[in-house]
Every structure is written in C-alpha cells, then in structure tokens.
Scaffold this active site. Structure first.
Site, short mmCIF file in Angstrom:
data_model
loop_
_atom_site.label_atom_id
_atom_site.label_comp_id
_atom_site.label_asym_id
_atom_site.label_seq_id
_atom_site.Cartn_x
_atom_site.Cartn_y
_atom_site.Cartn_z
N ASP A 1 0.84 -1.20 0.00
CA ASP A 1 0.00 0.00 0.00
C ASP A 1 0.87 1.26 0.00
OD1 ASP A 1 0.81 -0.20 2.62
OD2 ASP A 1 -1.21 -0.16 3.49
N SER A 2 2.20 1.06 0.04
CA SER A 2 3.13 2.18 -0.19
C SER A 2 2.87 2.79 -1.57
CB SER A 2 4.58 1.70 -0.10
OG SER A 2 4.79 0.59 -0.95
N GLU B 1 -1.45 -5.82 8.27
CA GLU B 1 -0.71 -5.15 9.34
C GLU B 1 -1.32 -5.53 10.69
OE1 GLU B 1 -0.01 -0.94 8.97
OE2 GLU B 1 0.80 -1.17 6.95
N GLU C 1 9.10 -4.39 10.28
CA GLU C 1 9.48 -3.05 9.80
C GLU C 1 10.03 -2.20 10.94
OE1 GLU C 1 6.70 -1.03 7.25
OE2 GLU C 1 7.92 0.81 7.28
N ASP D 1 -1.13 -6.19 -0.36
CA ASP D 1 -1.48 -5.64 0.95
C ASP D 1 -2.98 -5.50 1.13
OD1 ASP D 1 0.81 -5.31 2.41
OD2 ASP D 1 1.15 -3.22 1.81
O1 KIV Z 1 3.52 -1.14 1.58
C1 KIV Z 1 4.68 -1.55 1.51
O2 KIV Z 1 5.36 -1.36 0.50
C2 KIV Z 1 5.25 -2.24 2.65
C3 KIV Z 1 6.73 -2.08 2.89
C4 KIV Z 1 7.11 -2.40 4.25
C5 KIV Z 1 7.59 -2.77 1.97
O3 KIV Z 1 4.55 -2.88 3.36
#
Ligand code: KIV
Length: 257
Positions: free
Chosen positions: A44-45, A117, A184, A87
């Site tokens: 989700d980055s 998460e 992380e 994600d």
């Molecule tokens: O959203 C993302 O890119 C992640 C990073 C920790 C790689 O979860």
C-alpha cells in the site's frame, strides 16, 4: 499447501535469503520477474510513491485491486513465477469477515497471498484467513497504517517490554497460521531474536541483516522517488536523474527544431 508458499517456507529451512521488492504496475512487475526476484509485493506504499498521497492511510481497496491486476499481468508475461503478495489496505480487514472478503478480491485480481498489518491484535483475522486457505503474511513492528495515530515512523523494540511484545506478536501470528512475518523498523537485535524464535520466514525492512529476507520499495532501490529517501535503503540506481536528463534533452531537441 500452495506450492509457492511451500517454496517460500523452504527458503528458511535451506538458509537461503529471500528477496522481496514492491511492484505496482505492468512494466515494473515484468522487469522484476525477468530479473528473478522471489516475491513481488503490491504494497500500500503505492499510495505514496505512485499516487502521491502523504501516507498509506488514504489507499482504497479499489486502488489495491487495480494495481494488483496490472502486476499479475506483468508476472504472467515475465515468464517466471515469483510469489505475488498484495497488501490489505487500511480499513479492509478490521473484522475477520472483512479480511476474508477483501483477500478473496485480491486473489481474484491475481495475488497469491495477502499481507495484513498487525500482530497479536489481528490473530482472529489471520485465523479466519488460514481457515479459508488464504495464505497470509503478518506485518509487525512499525505499521505504516498507524502512522497518524503514532505521530511518525518510529523504531520498535527499543525497550525490553517492546521487544518482548514483538516476539509475542511474531509467535502469535505464527500459531494463528501466518506463513511469514514482515518486520518493519525493528531494532536489529530484536529482529534477529524473532527470526530465531519462529519457524516461518521473517522479512525485514530497516530491521538489520539477520532476517530471513529483505524487502525494499522499488522506488527507493532505483531512485525513482527523490523527494524522500529512507535512511536504511541502499539506492542502487538514479532513475530520477535519468528521467530529468532525457526529458531536458527531448525538450531541447524539440524547441531547437
Ligand atoms: O507497503 C509496503 O510497500 C510495505 C513495505 C514495508 C515494503 O509494506
């Protein structure tokens, strides 16, 4: 067990490190697949490095699905088979039922597995996914979807109490059925302790060198997001400079007739 998940878990047993990179679109997915990366993460980055949001808390399921479909097409045409991990964005897995529903959508879009998460707090969701045979990786330590609540990206595991809680989180997600755990911004010694404490692979970002694998945001690796560079990321190319150079050359050539 899904063949790709079995292969992922084998890495740890063999002591072979796991390479994970984010991908958000067709060309990056195809290039990374052709390069032989083990896992592609539609993180989700993408909200930050592709869509220009200030953090990941504005990302929607619709956006995750759109980018997951593009990545799946790139992997297919790339001719190899990295694990495609997508994600579960903010608000998409607040209950076990939501987690299952949205994960099914990500799998239909082409993902092989999902990432959520949360640690001990999300055991119910992880169990529900495992019961439905949806492979799930947990993401503990700094959880970017909590950045506004926590007021920044803070290193985790600095106190003995935090370290104990992180080890407990990792054990809890393993028992709930997660096939891997992403760490992380975890203090390296604590990340090493977690890696030794669980049998599922740990994937680190900003968490030292002793995890079973490493993940990086592609844009940080290749210098495609020059406005923010995390301290822990080693940049190995400067694509922003190349784009600026090529664009200036093109503009000059065009204006010059
Ligand atoms: O959203 C993302 O890119 C992640 C990073 C920790 C790689 O979860």
């Amino acid at each position: 067990m899904d063949e790709r998940i079995a292969k992922f878990r084998e890495f740890k047993k063999r002591g072979e490190r796991i390479s994970v990179l984010t991908a958000y679109d067709y060309p990056s997915a195809r290039l990374l697949t052709e390069s032989g990366v083990d896992v592609l993460l539609i993180g989700d980055s993408l909200g930050m490095v592709v869509l220009g949001y200030p953090d990941t808390t504005l990302v929607t399921m619709e956006e995750m699905l759109h980018h997951t479909r593009a990545v799946a097409r790139g992997v297919k045409d790339g001719g190899r088979s990295p694990l495609i991990l997508a994600d579960l964005c903010i608000g998409s897995a607040d209950t076990p039922a939501e987690a299952v529903h949205n994960s099914m959508l990500l799998l239909e879009a082409g993902a092989h597995a999902v990432k959520i998460e949360g640690g001990a707090s999300h055991v119910a969701q992880i169990k529900a996914l495992a019961e439905e045979e949806i492979p799930v990786m947990a993401h503990i330590g700094m959880q970017p979807q909590q950045v506004r609540v926590e007021g920044g990206y803070k290193i985790k595991g600095k106190t003995a109490e935090q370290a104990r809680a992180l080890v407990a989180d990792a054990r809890a997600v393993e028992s709930a059925g997660a096939f891997g755990v992403l760490l992380e911004l975890v203090v390296p010694e604590v990340a090493a302790e977690i890696t030794a404490a669980v049998s599922i692979p740990t994937i680190g970002i900003g968490s030292g060198t002793d995890c079973d694998g490493q993940v990086l945001v592609l844009h940080d690796l290749v210098g495609l997001f020059p406005w923010f560079k995390p301290k822990f990321a080693t940049q190995r190319a400067d694509l922003a400079a190349e784009i600026r150079r090529a664009t200036a050359e093109y503009i000059g050539a065009t204006k010059g007739g």
